[in-house]
Design a protein around this motif. Structure first.
Motif, PDB file in Angstrom:
ATOM      1  N   UNK A  28       0.824  -1.213   0.000  1.00 22.23           N
ATOM      2  CA  UNK A  28       0.000   0.000   0.000  1.00 22.23           C
ATOM      3  C   UNK A  28       0.857   1.261   0.000  1.00 22.23           C
ATOM      4  N   UNK A  29       2.012   1.159  -0.641  1.00 21.88           N
ATOM      5  CA  UNK A  29       2.808   2.313  -1.029  1.00 21.88           C
ATOM      6  C   UNK A  29       3.004   2.200  -2.537  1.00 21.88           C
ATOM      7  N   UNK A 103       3.963  12.028  11.069  1.00 25.24           N
ATOM      8  CA  UNK A 103       2.555  12.393  11.248  1.00 25.24           C
ATOM      9  C   UNK A 103       1.622  11.471  10.470  1.00 25.24           C
ATOM     10  N   UNK A 104       0.542  11.074  11.139  1.00 25.05           N
ATOM     11  CA  UNK A 104      -0.520  10.294  10.518  1.00 25.05           C
ATOM     12  C   UNK A 104      -1.710  11.170  10.170  1.00 25.05           C
ATOM     13  N   UNK A 133       0.716  12.480   4.623  1.00 23.31           N
ATOM     14  CA  UNK A 133       0.643  11.815   5.917  1.00 23.31           C
ATOM     15  C   UNK A 133       0.956  10.342   5.690  1.00 23.31           C
ATOM     16  N   UNK A 134       1.431   9.686   6.743  1.00 27.01           N
ATOM     17  CA  UNK A 134       1.840   8.286   6.669  1.00 27.01           C
ATOM     18  C   UNK A 134       1.170   7.537   7.803  1.00 27.01           C
ATOM     19  N   UNK A 135       0.462   6.456   7.474  1.00 28.30           N
ATOM     20  CA  UNK A 135      -0.284   5.713   8.485  1.00 28.30           C
ATOM     21  C   UNK A 135       0.116   4.247   8.498  1.00 28.30           C
ATOM     22  N   UNK A 136       0.079   3.665   9.681  1.00 27.24           N
ATOM     23  CA  UNK A 136       0.430   2.254   9.836  1.00 27.24           C
ATOM     24  C   UNK A 136      -0.517   1.381   9.013  1.00 27.24           C
ATOM     25  N   UNK A 144      -4.296   2.802   0.811  1.00 23.58           N
ATOM     26  CA  UNK A 144      -2.929   3.327   0.745  1.00 23.58           C
ATOM     27  C   UNK A 144      -2.530   3.913   2.092  1.00 23.58           C
ATOM     28  N   UNK A 145      -1.262   3.756   2.429  1.00 22.93           N
ATOM     29  CA  UNK A 145      -0.786   4.214   3.737  1.00 22.93           C
ATOM     30  C   UNK A 145      -0.097   5.573   3.664  1.00 22.93           C
TER      31      UNK A 145
END
Length: 231
Positions: A28-29, A103-104, A133-136, A144-145
């Motif tokens: 999911x990148x 940051x998410x 933003x980047x999420x687990x 997508x993350x």
């Protein structure tokens, strides 16, 4: 906001190239190359954020650009940041030996900026922002993350005028990028009780049932009956 675009894959990609491409998607990148994904690249990187920010700016929203990384103790402190702990990537800063957080969500950073660096400005305070933003983990709308987040915050005393302004400005911003048929979820538990006062218990029960399952058509039908009862 999700834009789905399926361009044809370049013919010169070999099987190993394709395997690597789909491996990125499985995580999911993804890499978006301008020559292969022109529409998606332009919309996500330039057109959509610029149009949205231009609308916000026209209504007096100051643009701020917080950093992508902050100290964990700051970014995930009590308040808006606390709910993001499970969604946030963390890394060790080799210089300070302290934990950093990527940051998410930008909202917690806007809250920090408003209460510190911009605390001297009068309220209501209008701020807008755009950034990755980047999420687990992704969510049900977009797996997508890494995502681009564009938003506006109106910070001030509780007021129906302020609530109405931020909703109308956001609706106009979304319409500027041709997103129609919008719905707005208002998370105010007392609002339902207030709107359903003065009608019969049986009709109130029916309307509540349709509200719980978000049946728009039935809600419109029965709320019309509720309006007739109030007259």
């Amino acid at each position: 906001m999700v834009l789905i675009y399926y361009p044809p894959l370049p013919t010169f990609l070999t099987p190993p190239d394709l395997a690597l491409l789909f491996w990125f998607w499985a995580l999911f990148f993804a890499d978006f190359l301008l020559e292969f994904f022109p529409l998606l690249f332009d919309c996500l990187s330039n057109l959509f954020p610029k149009n949205l920010l231009d609308i916000f700016s026209s209504y007096g929203y100051l643009r701020v650009k917080p950093p992508l990384v902050e100290y964990e103790e700051t970014l995930l402190s009590d308040g808006p940041g606390e709910v993001l702990k499970d969604s946030t990537f963390r890394v060790m800063d080799p210089l300070s030996q302290k934990m950093l957080a990527l940051r998410a969500d930008v909202t917690a950073q806007i809250s920090r900026i408003a209460s510190t660096r911009l605390s001297h400005l009068s309220r209501p305070l209008r701020l807008s922002y755009s950034g990755d933003v980047l999420r687990v983990k992704g969510d049900s709308f977009n797996m997508e993350r890494q995502k681009t987040q564009v938003g506006a915050e109106l910070i001030g005393p509780k007021s129906e005028v302020i609530d109405a302004e931020i909703m109308l400005v956001c609706v106009k911003a979304l319409k500027s990028i041709n997103i129609d048929n919008l719905t707005i979820d208002i998370n105010l538990p007392f609002l339902r009780k207030y709107l359903l006062t003065g009608i019969s218990p049986s009709l109130k029960h029916t309307v509540n049932q349709y509200l719980d399952i978000k049946d728009k058509q039935s809600c419109l039908l029965y709320t019309s009956d509720a309006a007739d009862e109030k007259r």
